[in-house]
Scaffold this motif. Structure first.
Motif, short mmCIF file in Angstrom:
data_model
loop_
_atom_site.label_atom_id
_atom_site.label_comp_id
_atom_site.label_asym_id
_atom_site.label_seq_id
_atom_site.Cartn_x
_atom_site.Cartn_y
_atom_site.Cartn_z
N LEU A 2 74.25 -66.92 3.60
CA LEU A 2 73.75 -65.91 2.64
C LEU A 2 72.90 -64.83 3.31
O LEU A 2 72.13 -65.12 4.20
N ILE B 288 70.95 -71.45 -7.81
CA ILE B 288 72.23 -72.04 -8.20
C ILE B 288 72.38 -71.88 -9.71
O ILE B 288 71.54 -72.36 -10.47
N GLU C 296 76.57 -76.23 1.99
CA GLU C 296 75.49 -75.95 2.94
C GLU C 296 75.82 -74.73 3.80
O GLU C 296 74.98 -73.87 4.03
N ALA D 115 69.73 -75.73 -1.61
CA ALA D 115 69.43 -74.30 -1.57
C ALA D 115 68.01 -74.08 -1.07
O ALA D 115 67.72 -73.09 -0.39
N ILE E 218 74.31 -68.23 -6.32
CA ILE E 218 75.56 -68.95 -6.12
C ILE E 218 75.96 -69.51 -7.47
O ILE E 218 75.24 -70.30 -8.06
N ARG F 294 66.36 -70.75 -0.98
CA ARG F 294 67.07 -69.64 -0.33
C ARG F 294 68.09 -69.01 -1.26
O ARG F 294 68.56 -67.90 -1.01
N ALA F 295 68.48 -69.74 -2.28
CA ALA F 295 69.46 -69.21 -3.23
C ALA F 295 69.18 -69.81 -4.59
O ALA F 295 68.55 -70.86 -4.68
N ILE G 42 75.34 -71.58 1.86
CA ILE G 42 73.92 -71.23 1.71
C ILE G 42 73.39 -70.63 3.02
O ILE G 42 72.67 -69.64 3.02
#
Lengths: 508, 140
Positions: free
Chosen positions: B140, B103, B134, B97, B73, B100-101, B137
């Protein structure tokens, strides 16, 4: 019923696609078209039903809008004060046409200017651009006609038109809006430039952060290839380097090299892309050309003040109530733009500062809102209009932080070729951190007995400020390009106008 | 990264003037990175040294030398988004995140009056606040 919703990236980011789907479901008989954006961004996604506007609309508003009972109604869009008071020349089609429709473009006066350029010939075309007073809209403000004349007169078997669409400045989006909303206008401007200087090939260097603009430009180039032939156009996509917005660095990047700045001379007009004579102009400069040719040089030059002729698509951004694109003749004051048109901050708090011209532009306090939007007036005031972006900050902004960010940004984005920028930006961050700490103690190294010429006492806040000022002086005059050369503008303007944020006595 | 596919990409662009950046852009988009093997193969095809190609890959922020493990992201951290609260959002983004991702900062997406903004792949998202980020995320 014609329902128009913009397919500009900003509208899409605000939910325009979902809204268009919702309308398609709720009104299957209506004609739903995706147009360019009007530029009233606080109202996006804006729905235009037979000229009447509703925004910012969500799928939940669809039923009420179709029933005529929506509280999102803003009345007739063209009569909205934000639109009615503008002088749209470059953005004349904004909100009205479908970006990729050749029919829409031709019906609204497209290709008239190119035909005229063919008729009157290269010399007269350059003459008109010179007479119009059009200056480079990318920031430097160099007269476009003079640049074109230099390229036209330069010997070379191959010449190029390069469009600088690497719009990296924060607070600016006019290039993006133009390319997404009226791509044929840019193509026509480039074809005119090509005809005028004898260039057969044009490149649009577009930043990778604008995927929507890339797709639209590529489609538009294919669709209009037969109309601008033998002039050929190609989009080249950048790879995330801010410095590639500087023209010589952009040329290196186009050549498939590191985007490092070149020393000038030689001027790109004489030895540019692949060493050939090259016109490098910003999107807005090239997109202003069709209007100059079709409406006449004088009509364009009648707008503006002093040596700033014509109109500037000003971009109102940041913490502003009514942000968006506002094209107006030069001469409007900063205060009118920010307070009257922009409506002050969105947060409702008092304005503390506005930064004009992107990350390399100066911060101005409200006491300088009388400044007219004019290249020379801003230079005199210790700033620049740059690409015409204005970012508004409310009173929660800490100007020492902003100054520090300017140095940090310069350090991250420096191409590394010249020392004042590469090293200076890092030293600048360190100095600002020491200013935040109120000075520093005696350095361990400086206290060594062999360092008998070094100052061994502690450095006060005032000493650090002197250092910072001196460093900014060096960066300003010693850097190869505007990145290192203009980073002192935000830093020094923050220090000058808000000394209290740096721990000093407030300015009197 | 298959050698054959890489060859196709190189050949497809080789008729252009200065084909290196278009090739690198496509390799990055398709494979998610430009690794050592790719650098050597591209260098050989374009009659450049491996050093030259490495110099270019390492110069531009968009090019990665290894694949990203998580979806990315890109959160805009430039001045216009700062004035609209992007720094406070960014400070919490990493925790939100929660593995999970990833940034990453980006400097300006050109949506400067409706920030804080973010970009995931080619999709852009505006007017982000904590619940908005949120939701991004989660999706995703």
């Amino acid at each position: 019923m014609r329902i128009a919703i913009s397919d500009d990236a900003l509208a899409i980011a605000c939910g325009a696609d979902k809204l268009a789907e919702a309308f398609a479901r709720a009104a299957p008989d209506a004609e739903i078209v995706r147009t360019s954006s009007w530029g009233m961004q606080w109202l996006e996604p804006l729905v235009d039903i037979n000229g009447m506007g509703f925004g910012p609309a969500t799928p939940g508003d669809v039923a009420a809008i179709l029933d005529g009972g929506s509280d999102k109604a803003i009345g007739k869009i063209e009569d909205h004060p934000f639109i009615a008071k503008q002088q749209r020349l470059t953005f004349a089609r904004a909100g009205k046409t479908q970006p990729l429709s050749l029919e829409d473009y031709t019906e609204t006066g497209g290709w008239v200017a190119l035909k005229k350029a063919y008729e009157i010939g290269p010399e007269a075309t350059i003459g008109m651009v010179t007479e119009s007073g059009l200056r480079g809209r990318g920031g430097a403000g160099f007269p476009a006609g003079i640049k074109w004349k230099t390229v036209a007169g330069a010997p070379g078997d191959q010449k190029y038109i390069v469009c600088n669409a690497d719009e990296g400045d924060s607070g600016t989006f006019a290039d993006r809006m133009l390319m997404e909303g009226d791509p044929y206008c840019l193509i026509e401007g480039m074809a005119i430039a090509g005809h005028a200087v004898g260039a057969t090939k044009g490149y649009i260097y577009l930043r990778s952060e604008y995927p929507h603009a890339i797709r639209k430009m590529e489609t538009a180039i294919k669709a209009s290839a037969h109309l601008v032939s033998p002039f050929k156009l190609e989009v080249r996509v950048g790879a995330g380097a801010y410095v590639c917005g500087e023209e010589t660095s952009l040329l290196n990047s186009l050549e498939g090299k590191r985007g490092e700045v070149r020393a000038k001379p030689p001027l790109p007009a004489l030895e540019g892309l692949f060493g050939k004579p090259t016109v490098v102009n910003n999107v807005l400069t090239l997109a202003a050309v069709p209007n100059v040719l079709s409406e006449g040089a004088k009509a364009y030059a009648d707008y503006g003040i002093g040596r700033s002729r014509g109109t500037m698509p000003v971009q109102l951004a940041g913490n502003i109530k009514q942000g968006g694109l506002y094209e107006i003749a030069f001469g409007i004051t900063l205060g009118e733009l920010v307070e009257e048109i922009g409506g002050g901050t969105e947060s409702g708090r008092p304005i503390k500062a506005v930064q004009v011209g992107g990350p390399l532009g100066a911060y101005f306090p409200p006491s300088m809102f009388h400044l007219p939007f004019d290249y020379e007036a801003f230079t005199e005031a210790g700033g620049l209009i740059g690409h015409g972006g204005i970012v508004v900050f409310d009173d929660t902004a800490d100007m020492l932080n902003q100054a520090h960010f300017a140095m940090e940004f310069c350090a991250v984005e420096s191409c590394g070729k010249c020392t004042p920028c590469r090293i200076g930006a890092v030293r600048g961050q360190e100095t600002l951190e020491r200013i935040r700490a109120g000075g520093r103690g005696a350095g361990a190294c400086e206290a060594l007995p062999q360092m008998h010429n070094a100052k061994s006492s502690e450095r006060s806040l005032e000493d650090e400020v002197v250092l910072l000022t001196d460093l900014c002086e060096t960066m300003k005059f010693g850097s190869l390009c505007a990145l290192g050369g203009f980073t002192p503008y935000p830093v020094m303007s923050a220090l000058t106008h808000w000394p209290e944020d740096f721990g000093l006595e407030p300015a009197s | 990264m298959t050698t054959a596919r890489l060859d196709e990409i190189i050949t497809a662009h080789s008729i252009r003037e200065a084909p290196l950046m278009p090739i690198l852009n496509e390799v990055q988009a398709e494979f998610g990175c430009i690794d050592e093997e790719a650098k050597r193969q591209i260098a050989k095809a374009l009659n450049l040294t491996r050093t030259e190609v490495h110099g270019i890959v390492s110069f531009y922020h968009d090019y990665r030398e290894t694949n990203a493990e998580l979806p990315i992201i890109k959160l805009c951290r430039a001045e216009a988004c700062q004035s609209r609260g992007s720094e406070a959002l960014a400070a919490k983004a990493e925790t939100m995140a929660n593995g999970r991702a990833s940034i990453e900062p980006v400097y300006c997406l050109g949506l400067c009056s409706v920030g804080p903004n973010a970009m995931i792949g080619e999709s852009v998202h505006a007017r982000l606040d904590e619940p908005g980020l949120e939701a991004l995320i989660r999706e995703l």
